[in-house]
Design a protein around this motif. Sequence first.
Motif, short mmCIF file in Angstrom:
data_model
loop_
_atom_site.label_atom_id
_atom_site.label_comp_id
_atom_site.label_asym_id
_atom_site.label_seq_id
_atom_site.Cartn_x
_atom_site.Cartn_y
_atom_site.Cartn_z
N PHE A 154 -33.40 59.67 -6.38
CA PHE A 154 -32.15 59.13 -6.89
C PHE A 154 -31.45 58.18 -5.93
O PHE A 154 -31.12 57.05 -6.27
CB PHE A 154 -31.18 60.27 -7.22
N LEU A 155 -31.23 58.65 -4.71
CA LEU A 155 -30.33 57.93 -3.82
C LEU A 155 -30.93 56.64 -3.29
O LEU A 155 -30.24 55.62 -3.19
CB LEU A 155 -29.92 58.85 -2.66
N GLN A 208 -32.22 45.49 -4.54
CA GLN A 208 -33.25 44.47 -4.50
C GLN A 208 -34.64 45.09 -4.56
O GLN A 208 -35.52 44.62 -5.29
CB GLN A 208 -33.08 43.63 -3.23
N LEU A 209 -34.84 46.15 -3.76
CA LEU A 209 -36.12 46.83 -3.80
C LEU A 209 -36.36 47.46 -5.18
O LEU A 209 -37.48 47.46 -5.69
CB LEU A 209 -36.18 47.91 -2.73
N ARG A 210 -35.30 48.00 -5.75
CA ARG A 210 -35.43 48.61 -7.07
C ARG A 210 -35.87 47.58 -8.10
O ARG A 210 -36.76 47.83 -8.94
CB ARG A 210 -34.08 49.22 -7.48
N LYS A 265 -38.01 49.75 -10.64
CA LYS A 265 -37.54 51.14 -10.71
C LYS A 265 -36.25 51.20 -11.51
O LYS A 265 -35.28 50.52 -11.19
CB LYS A 265 -37.30 51.69 -9.30
N SER A 266 -36.24 51.99 -12.56
CA SER A 266 -35.06 52.14 -13.39
C SER A 266 -34.06 53.08 -12.73
O SER A 266 -34.43 53.95 -11.94
CB SER A 266 -35.43 52.69 -14.77
N LEU A 267 -32.79 52.90 -13.08
CA LEU A 267 -31.75 53.80 -12.57
C LEU A 267 -31.70 55.12 -13.33
O LEU A 267 -31.00 56.03 -12.93
CB LEU A 267 -30.38 53.13 -12.64
N ARG A 268 -32.40 55.18 -14.44
CA ARG A 268 -32.41 56.44 -15.18
C ARG A 268 -33.41 57.39 -14.52
O ARG A 268 -34.32 56.98 -13.81
CB ARG A 268 -32.79 56.22 -16.64
#
Length: 413
Positions: free
Chosen positions: A149-150, A157-159, A164-167
């Motif tokens: 999560f964190l 930017q990496l996400r 990578k989704s925030l869900r």
Amino acid sequence: MSSDALIDSLAAALDARPDDLPLRLHLATLLLDAGRGGEAIAQIGQALAREPGSEEAQALMQRALTGGVTPPAPAGPPPGQHADGTADPLAAYERELADIVPPRFARAGDEPEPVAGDADRIYDVEVSGIRLADVGGMAAVKERLELAFLGPLRNPQLRKMYGKSLRGGLMLYGPPGCGKTFLARAVAGEMGARFISLSIVDVLDMWMGNSERNLHELFQAARRNAPCVLFLDEVDALGHKRSQVSSSSMRTLGNQLLAELDGMEGSNEGVFVLAATNTPWDVDPALRRPGRLDRVVLVLPPDAEARRSILEYHLRERPIAGIDLRKVVAATEEFSGADLAHLCETAAEFAMADSVRTGEVRMIEQRDLERALKEVRPSTRPWMATARNVAMFANEGGVYDDLVAYLKMRKLL
């Protein structure tokens, strides 16, 4: 007597007489007057579950849902009469069946206008001030939470680069009293996200379809407040194995939970679902499929560092002298966080009883803790016995490999 003391007394009396409707409604009225709307709604809801036709309970619920302000009586003829003063023969039946059959005609002013964020007021949306640094020990659990999560939240930017989704969804499991709820609040505080806790009592309703609606409204509240951590406490009660559920309503509720996790009822972007259970083997396997609660983390009894932190926390405001914490930590290896809190409480009781008996006030000493250790037993042992059987015979797909490793390290397997 202060209002809080009176409320506590009435709550204790209600525990002994749960079917006493006038007492429950009186307690709800005092809670509303004290500004404790959430607790009042819970009491009124229980009253309506026992007597759905209670006009007093319905009026109190209306007051609670409008912020504690009693709405003005609508202008018009008295109940049971037409505008010309003649009796309305169907009015009595309409009032009696109001919770089941809708009224014949909708009149202007009967229903309040919907208010944006109304569900947020009913379902407590919190801002957690707890951080992971406040959680003693548990380095492996913290690392897993950081990766799940964190980390993605802190590195947009990496996400984006890695898609990578925030869900996401993660299930915490382990013995009772080991801090799963505290960890969930710490995650919300670390993320700077809102926190909503959902339990079975927030969802279940006696009327068909209302349980599914309640579950949907809770998820909607989380979506409106994204980024938000939605904590599903005792998820095995909401999502029990459907093959073992005989009630069609509970099967439907389980299907609704799956739909909400999949985002079929609304976008879950920014909604982080954390679930907790003591019995993950009772959770429907469909909940653990990819995209749902697909990550599982074992929350074990606190390690030595965590036990020391917990003991220091529960002794910090008590009069102590000559306490050998290292010795106590070594003697409480199987204790949960709740067991350690009970240990400190028991030691304080022994010291207080001795002070009353001798007439001389004294500190809590090592002897009190050692005496408490003889009485307080770790509550994790029954869970470990069940977990051992699961690890040996039901570890399909390696879901419980971390549990197997822990049991082997403790020489329990």
